[in-house]
Design an enzyme around this catalytic site. Structure first.
Site, PDB file in Angstrom:
ATOM      1  N   GLU A  29       0.837  -1.202   0.000  1.00 33.73           N
ATOM      2  CA  GLU A  29       0.000   0.000   0.000  1.00 33.73           C
ATOM      3  C   GLU A  29       0.874   1.256   0.000  1.00 33.73           C
ATOM      4  O   GLU A  29       1.770   1.379   0.840  1.00 33.73           O
ATOM      5  CB  GLU A  29      -0.899  -0.003   1.236  1.00 33.73           C
ATOM      6  CG  GLU A  29      -1.920  -1.125   1.194  1.00 33.73           C
ATOM      7  CD  GLU A  29      -2.546  -1.435   2.556  1.00 33.73           C
ATOM      8  OE1 GLU A  29      -2.452  -0.599   3.471  1.00 33.73           O
ATOM      9  OE2 GLU A  29      -3.104  -2.533   2.709  1.00 33.73           O
ATOM     10  N   GLU A  60      -5.029  -6.345   2.919  1.00 33.00           N
ATOM     11  CA  GLU A  60      -3.833  -7.107   3.306  1.00 33.00           C
ATOM     12  C   GLU A  60      -3.933  -8.578   2.947  1.00 33.00           C
ATOM     13  O   GLU A  60      -2.937  -9.202   2.586  1.00 33.00           O
ATOM     14  CB  GLU A  60      -3.570  -6.955   4.809  1.00 33.00           C
ATOM     15  CG  GLU A  60      -2.824  -5.678   5.195  1.00 33.00           C
ATOM     16  CD  GLU A  60      -3.694  -4.437   5.167  1.00 33.00           C
ATOM     17  OE1 GLU A  60      -4.921  -4.566   4.991  1.00 33.00           O
ATOM     18  OE2 GLU A  60      -3.153  -3.325   5.316  1.00 33.00           O
ATOM     19  N   PHE A  83       2.489  -1.783   8.702  1.00 28.98           N
ATOM     20  CA  PHE A  83       2.873  -1.922  10.109  1.00 28.98           C
ATOM     21  C   PHE A  83       2.740  -3.402  10.473  1.00 28.98           C
ATOM     22  O   PHE A  83       1.767  -4.047  10.064  1.00 28.98           O
ATOM     23  CB  PHE A  83       1.937  -1.120  11.026  1.00 28.98           C
ATOM     24  CG  PHE A  83       2.130   0.371  10.977  1.00 28.98           C
ATOM     25  CD1 PHE A  83       1.703   1.117   9.892  1.00 28.98           C
ATOM     26  CD2 PHE A  83       2.728   1.050  12.039  1.00 28.98           C
ATOM     27  CE1 PHE A  83       1.867   2.497   9.845  1.00 28.98           C
ATOM     28  CE2 PHE A  83       2.893   2.435  12.009  1.00 28.98           C
ATOM     29  CZ  PHE A  83       2.467   3.150  10.912  1.00 28.98           C
ATOM     30  N   ASP A  85       1.749  -4.736  13.035  1.00 32.39           N
ATOM     31  CA  ASP A  85       0.476  -4.975  13.710  1.00 32.39           C
ATOM     32  C   ASP A  85      -0.561  -5.497  12.709  1.00 32.39           C
ATOM     33  O   ASP A  85      -1.449  -6.266  13.067  1.00 32.39           O
ATOM     34  CB  ASP A  85      -0.056  -3.680  14.314  1.00 32.39           C
ATOM     35  CG  ASP A  85       1.007  -2.924  15.095  1.00 32.39           C
ATOM     36  OD1 ASP A  85       0.928  -2.897  16.317  1.00 32.39           O
ATOM     37  OD2 ASP A  85       1.937  -2.366  14.471  1.00 32.39           O
ATOM     38  N   PHE A  86      -0.456  -5.034  11.459  1.00 34.18           N
ATOM     39  CA  PHE A  86      -1.459  -5.413  10.459  1.00 34.18           C
ATOM     40  C   PHE A  86      -1.267  -6.843   9.959  1.00 34.18           C
ATOM     41  O   PHE A  86      -2.089  -7.345   9.186  1.00 34.18           O
ATOM     42  CB  PHE A  86      -1.449  -4.465   9.255  1.00 34.18           C
ATOM     43  CG  PHE A  86      -1.503  -3.005   9.571  1.00 34.18           C
ATOM     44  CD1 PHE A  86      -1.895  -2.534  10.819  1.00 34.18           C
ATOM     45  CD2 PHE A  86      -1.155  -2.063   8.613  1.00 34.18           C
ATOM     46  CE1 PHE A  86      -1.925  -1.174  11.103  1.00 34.18           C
ATOM     47  CE2 PHE A  86      -1.191  -0.712   8.888  1.00 34.18           C
ATOM     48  CZ  PHE A  86      -1.567  -0.261  10.128  1.00 34.18           C
ATOM     49  N   HIS A 129      -0.226   0.285  16.509  1.00 28.15           N
ATOM     50  CA  HIS A 129       0.772   0.593  15.474  1.00 28.15           C
ATOM     51  C   HIS A 129       2.194   0.532  16.022  1.00 28.15           C
ATOM     52  O   HIS A 129       3.085   1.193  15.482  1.00 28.15           O
ATOM     53  CB  HIS A 129       0.543   2.005  14.912  1.00 28.15           C
ATOM     54  CG  HIS A 129      -0.571   2.119  13.922  1.00 28.15           C
ATOM     55  ND1 HIS A 129      -1.885   1.956  14.262  1.00 28.15           N
ATOM     56  CD2 HIS A 129      -0.571   2.379  12.590  1.00 28.15           C
ATOM     57  CE1 HIS A 129      -2.645   2.134  13.186  1.00 28.15           C
ATOM     58  NE2 HIS A 129      -1.872   2.387  12.167  1.00 28.15           N
TER      59      HIS A 129
HETATM   60  C1  LIG Z   1      -5.537  -2.812   7.878  1.00 27.43           C
HETATM   61  C2  LIG Z   1      -4.811  -1.535   7.702  1.00 27.43           C
HETATM   62  N1  LIG Z   1      -4.074  -1.364   6.597  1.00 27.43           N
HETATM   63  C3  LIG Z   1      -3.405  -0.224   6.396  1.00 27.43           C
HETATM   64  C4  LIG Z   1      -3.462   0.780   7.321  1.00 27.43           C
HETATM   65  C5  LIG Z   1      -2.672   2.064   7.105  1.00 27.43           C
HETATM   66  N2  LIG Z   1      -3.574   3.138   6.776  1.00 27.43           N
HETATM   67  C6  LIG Z   1      -4.014   3.976   7.709  1.00 27.43           C
HETATM   68  S1  LIG Z   1      -5.111   5.068   7.119  1.00 27.43           S
HETATM   69  C7  LIG Z   1      -5.013   4.405   5.573  1.00 27.43           C
HETATM   70  C8  LIG Z   1      -5.803   4.974   4.468  1.00 27.43           C
HETATM   71  C9  LIG Z   1      -7.243   4.900   4.766  1.00 27.43           C
HETATM   72  O1  LIG Z   1      -7.935   5.488   3.732  1.00 27.43           O
HETATM   73  P1  LIG Z   1      -9.478   5.797   3.857  1.00 27.43           P
HETATM   74  O2  LIG Z   1     -10.204   4.576   4.296  1.00 27.43           O
HETATM   75  O3  LIG Z   1      -9.913   6.404   2.592  1.00 27.43           O
HETATM   76  O4  LIG Z   1      -9.590   6.835   5.055  1.00 27.43           O
HETATM   77  P2  LIG Z   1      -9.060   8.324   5.151  1.00 27.43           P
HETATM   78  O5  LIG Z   1      -7.719   8.239   5.828  1.00 27.43           O
HETATM   79  O6  LIG Z   1      -9.001   8.899   3.801  1.00 27.43           O
HETATM   80  O7  LIG Z   1     -10.019   9.010   6.039  1.00 27.43           O
HETATM   81  C10 LIG Z   1      -4.126   3.355   5.539  1.00 27.43           C
HETATM   82  C11 LIG Z   1      -3.781   2.574   4.354  1.00 27.43           C
HETATM   83  C12 LIG Z   1      -4.215   0.560   8.475  1.00 27.43           C
HETATM   84  N3  LIG Z   1      -4.290   1.465   9.458  1.00 27.43           N
HETATM   85  N4  LIG Z   1      -4.893  -0.592   8.633  1.00 27.43           N
END
Ligand SMILES: Cc1ncc(C[n+]2csc(CCOP(=O)(O)OP(=O)(O)O)c2C)c(N)n1
Ligand SMILES: Cc1ncc(C[n+]2csc(CCOP(=O)(O)OP(=O)(O)O)c2C)c(N)n1
Ligand SMILES: [Mg+2]
Ligand SMILES: [Mg+2]
Lengths: 325, 336, 325, 336
Positions: A29, A60, A83, A85-86, A129
């Protein structure tokens, strides 16, 4: 030798392997256009193009599953889980599918793949995290588990992981990403399953991993200079395969073992090492084995709380002074 | 597909039809044999039979290219055999014998024969959908025009991995065909009791920008047609397909299950729509003579008998296999 | 006292708690109309109705997540994960959400819930349906972890788990489901965090869990009768909280510790116990600690292979004879 | 909703409109303050601001009943505040102070205020959707007519937990409203690059038998209307809803992100559609006088200033908190 940061060494290791072998592909990602949220993969898209360096949806299970499917059909994928954690989100893919498939198919299916992931505390990100979960992976037969502590080890061990015919979980300590160090120029490949003795002493053997290696080394300096306790420090580097030869012989020499683990206490990798030592070189031990770990709690986020939860240099010094005579 | 030509049946052809019949019969006989061996206490672990669902496996088996990839579930005997895996290897694995496809290491739920493109049977619901997408990605990357076909059940359409795999496959236009075998039950629970839409797969195709495809899974010709069409699209770069094939399993979910939860008469109704019975009738109508069909059936039975004999004669695996093949070096060492 | 099977004791424990407390609800796959694939929940739907006993889609994340949401808003859910291997499919919900939420919210959110799951080998189901993964749960701070070895313990500990204000992962050994045993009549509640000394000896303390308790007991009989080695056998019952008091004092008495674990070796619960013992009662130890575990491999499915992979009575006897003098 | 009455605005009413304005302004000012505090190095961890997305949080905050449940993500400051959580508690938590909502244990990504129905901010994408469904199940079971509202991003519509939660909620007809705030990006990647459909949530509603609802997330009135409608349906037993609200975040994904990946002009275009600017203009058009609005703004600023002062004055948490509140007994003991 060039001086690289730990994060630059990640990109350098990946680039070296992608350059060498067309079968190496990379997915995750925000890893391509954005170069990774930790900037560990900057430049890879530009250099190797969107066919080999791929941005993925937040999926994931699909990311790791796709890596698995690609690995069994001739590619050598590197997947990033942002991370560590994921890993929990795709734990079935990691622990039940990837780890077991070669065995279940009696060797028919090979899975030469690497899952890279940012591990550990220190960024005040809170309990979801910041975990150090090397022990999660170590507990699952069929996974190799690596956690480097320096830029040179990052490059060399990552290259070794990519070339390894088995699945490797590669833990990159977040708090080390900005660390600088000399990295050999040109093609550089290390070997999985070899611990490194970074310092030799006579009173006690400290076994540590990743960030904790640096704290152990610093503590050893203090113990030597200020308290006359002289310590060996071993960087495990690879939990599976585990270099028990080095560990057992270094513990036998000093007669004492201290593990320094970033993970919460229960079932940490240090417990396994303690159990091996106490089974295989019991008669060489001159006193109790000491484990220094994060207490068995989820990590708090506030800076002082976090700093006091994971083992600090001061705590390592204190515990060794108290418990090793 | 539903036009005049298809109705006359000449879009498929006699040779292919005989092949479809032969394969269905073999799968049927072999599954029945697996059941007999279980009753004789020779199959030790669990097993999940495809009795009644053979048309789907057979149609894809015939339609696929030898180098295509199959991914299936614990209910995977038929799909593995349909790719050409050794029958003795399959029965031997069920019986935990040395001649088993996996040397007794995997059992009924994990049949795999990489040499024939059977890339594994996966026993955790949904897990193999992303894996199939990955194999398709690899084919796309290598430019081989191979297709990955991934079989799963109706119940699987409710798990997270389904969603992730479908989306990724669609975004990356991967040559993967997802085939939902809707046999009306997720284990012991009617699928309608746990699913927000009527057709667990077909009603969700649009969520991935895909065509909604619903096919009679008890009609080998229908399945064959949709297999050929979607696979040739996928090979040409047209991306994935999601197919829902309506069918029914004649026996319980697994060997432990007497299937008492089924409403009275349901099984009988579906037995009338037995894919092999229907297909035989069609072939007869299309002018194939009884002797040809009988010959196919006899040969299939002989094949199953021979395989059974081989499997029965095979020894249990040697115990040192326990610590073999964890790693590529053939061993299980986690330390030096 | 009634004689119940282990599986009947599960239903009895759930029924007792549902009868007592309206907030107790039960959900899982094939658990209601079908009474569970292991027939552990037969009769609950009939007795408590479809509002409280719910069949779910194959959506482990949703099942466990729904239990979590219900627990934080006043209910006391019991969720079934059919095979403990499938915990991997919802590991994020278990390890990152449920385990950490009370801590992260500084106590604002309470999660009184139980996740019951069928654990362990012996059914020739192969590597994805046979794991003993108590150590996965033990490694995660914030989870209580219980694994009973008898019908009475099933009922009593399950009741205790339901009444506990914290999340409990409750492991039911598949191979024990048909075991019969006396179970106290009427309301019966045991206590989490108490080990049981099932047998006392003077040469060695064997610590075991679930199925392995029975093998340890049998081995102890053989060792006593045939080899003159007399063993204490402790049933841990609860890994978190862990009854270290009983463990340490029983090990101190015999001077030797053997753990018998069904899990593959690395980072098993026995490693943790070995590390505690070697840290806290080192000077009471008369010799190496011995861990008897499944080798660090995914489990094979064929009957002879499976039987020879997990610790057998014969192997326990042999290893103790060889290693305990 | 789009009829004459709505256009005249009298379906919402002056009091509610002022409340919607007040809340949006408070959220805006507080988020800006969070950013300032970060620049002053007083916010130690990460933080994800909702600047530009306030209309959604405000509209739901106003529309919800005090005993309804909110579930949100790491981008949860606004949603937590919108339920009435203490501003000093929020800013204090960002700064890791004793007065923080979580006493410094959770940080920016985990804001929670159960007393105000803010049932947690979840930092792992998708995880809270099943949890919200569970809270709704509990409400349904207890017969309280409470509703759970679950906010998440566009990127979240591609993860497995989304699929499982939606299906379960639909099958069980749970009173839960899933609100996808589509701000065009999953972290640094345009959502269109990783999603098989144009509208990540709305185009998938049919996969769960739900109405497809797409709303202008920068128009507090529009969001308010759809919130009221779907929540009253849910309370009445009509089951869940899935809403996609189109919006845009003005700043980067998190404090670490300068948002260089955005095409030139995109931000400017969206700044013209700033929900607070638009709402203010509407209120003026509807005849509200400048002084009233100015007063609201001044009060909001004072509130933020006061909260800032309290948070700054608050001490760091005491270290013994590290081993507190793992368990319900207040401690962290894993042994006796
Ligand atoms: C399972 C998981 N994968 C990746 C992440 C890292 N991550 C945190 S926010 C994010 C983007 C989220 O995008 P969106 O759902 O559009 O929410 P926004 O931040 O735009 O409000 C990612 C990939 C995470 N926290 N959890
Ligand atoms: C993640 C997961 N959950 C539950 C199970 C247990 N299980 C095995 S098969 C099955 C039913 C699957 O139903 P369906 O997808 O319709 O396939 P079918 O068996 O009907 O072919 C279940 C629930 C599993 N193997 N994996
Ligand atoms: Mg089915
Ligand atoms: Mg977004």
């Amino acid at each position: 030798m060039a001086e690289l940061t730990f994060r630059e060494a990640v990109a350098a290791g990946i680039a070296q392997e992608m350059e060498r072998d067309e079968r190496v592909v990379f997915l995750g990602e925000d890893v391509a256009a954005a170069g990774g949220v930790f900037k560990t993969t900057v430049g890879l898209l530009e250099r190797f193009g969107p066919k080999r360096v791929r941005d993925c949806p937040i999926s994931e299970q699909a990311i790791v599953g796709a890596a698995m499917g690609a690995a069994m059909t001739g590619l050598r994928p590197i997947a990033e889980i942002m991370f560590s954690d994921f890993l929990a989100v795709c734990w079935d893919m990691v622990a039940n599918e990837i780890a077991k498939t070669r065995y279940m198919t009696n060797g028919q299916i090979a899975l030469p793949l690497v899952i890279r992931t940012a591990n550990g505390a220190g960024s005040r990100f809170g309990a979801q995290h910041s975990q150090a979960v090397e022990n999660w992976a170590m507990a699952v037969p069929g996974l190799k588990v690596v956690a480097p502590s320096s830029p040179a080890d990052v490059k060399g061990l990552l290259a070794a992981a990519v070339r390894d015919p088995d699945p490797v979980i590669f833990f990159e300590q977040k708090s080390l990403y900005s660390m600088k160090g000399e990295v050999p120029d040109g093609e550089y490949v290390d070997e999985l399953g070899k611990a490194k003795v970074l310092r030799r002493g006579k009173d006690c053997t400290i076994i540590a991993l990743a960030l904790m290696v640096h704290r152990a080394l610093e503590a050893a300096e203090v113990l030597e200079k200020e308290h006359g306790i002289s310590c060996t420090v071993v960087d495990v580097r690879s939990l599976v395969p585990l270099d028990t030869r080095t560990i057992l012989s270094e513990v036998a020499k000093t007669g004492r073992l201290v593990t320094v683990e970033e993970n919460p206490r229960l079932c940490g990798w240090g417990a396994e090492i303690a159990s091996i030592v106490t089974e295989e070189c019991f008669w060489d031990l001159d006193g109790p084995i000491v484990r220094i770990t994060t207490p068995h709690v989820p990590l708090p986020s506030a800076d002082q709380l976090e700093d006091n939860a994971i083992p600090s240099v001061a705590r390592i010094v204190r515990e060794i002074r108290e418990k090793i005579d | 597909m539903k036009g005049k030509k298809a109705a006359a049946g000449d879009d498929i052809g006699r040779e292919t039809r005989l092949e479809l019949y032969r394969l269905q019969v073999e799968l049927r006989y072999c599954e029945k044999r697996a059941y007999d061996l279980f009753l004789q206490n020779l199959v030790k672990g669990t097993s999940h039979l495809s009795l009644g669902q053979e048309a789907i496996a057979a149609a894809f088996g015939v339609a696929m290219r030898p180098d295509d990839y199959t991914f299936c579930t614990y209910r995977g005997h038929a799909h593995t055999l349909a790719r050409g895996a050794s029958m003795a290897g399959v029965l031997g694995e069920l019986m935990g014998r040395q001649c088993g496809l996996l040397g007794g290491k995997g059992g009924s739920m994990h049949l795999t024969d990489v040499a024939h493109g059977a890339m594994g049977s996966y026993a955790i619901v949904g897990a193999h959908l992303p894996v199939a997408a990955g194999a398709a990605w690899s084919a796309q990357y290598r430019g081989t025009e191979q297709v990955a076909v991934c079989f799963f059940g109706d119940g699987t359409a409710n798990i997270g991995a389904f969603h992730e795999a479908l989306n990724l496959a669609a975004v990356w236009k991967l040559p993967v065909i997802f085939v939902c075998e809707n046999n009306l039950y997720m284990e012991y629970t009617p699928i309608s009791a746990v699913t927000a839409v009527k057709h667990p797969a077909a009603d969700r195709a649009s969520a991935y920008g895909l065509e909604s495809i619903l096919v009679d899974g008890n009609d080998a010709d229908e399945v064959y047609r949709v297999a050929v069409r979607t696979m040739s699209q996928a090979r040409a770069g047209g991306g994935p397909a999601l197919i829902e094939a309506k069918t029914y399993r004649h026996s319980g979910h697994s060997r432990a299950d007497p299937a008492k939860y089924r409403p009275e008469g349901e099984l009988d109704k579906w037995l009338e729509r037995d894919p092999i019975k229907l297909y035989r009738e069609r072939l007869v109508k299309l002018g194939l003579n009884e002797a040809t069909l009988k010959d196919i059936e006899d040969q299939a039975l002989r094949k199953v008998d021979e395989a059974t004999a081989i499997a029965k004669a095979s020894l249990p695996p040697s115990l040192d296999g326990i610590e073999k093949n964890v790693w590529a070096d053939g061993g299980a060492a986690w330390r030096n």
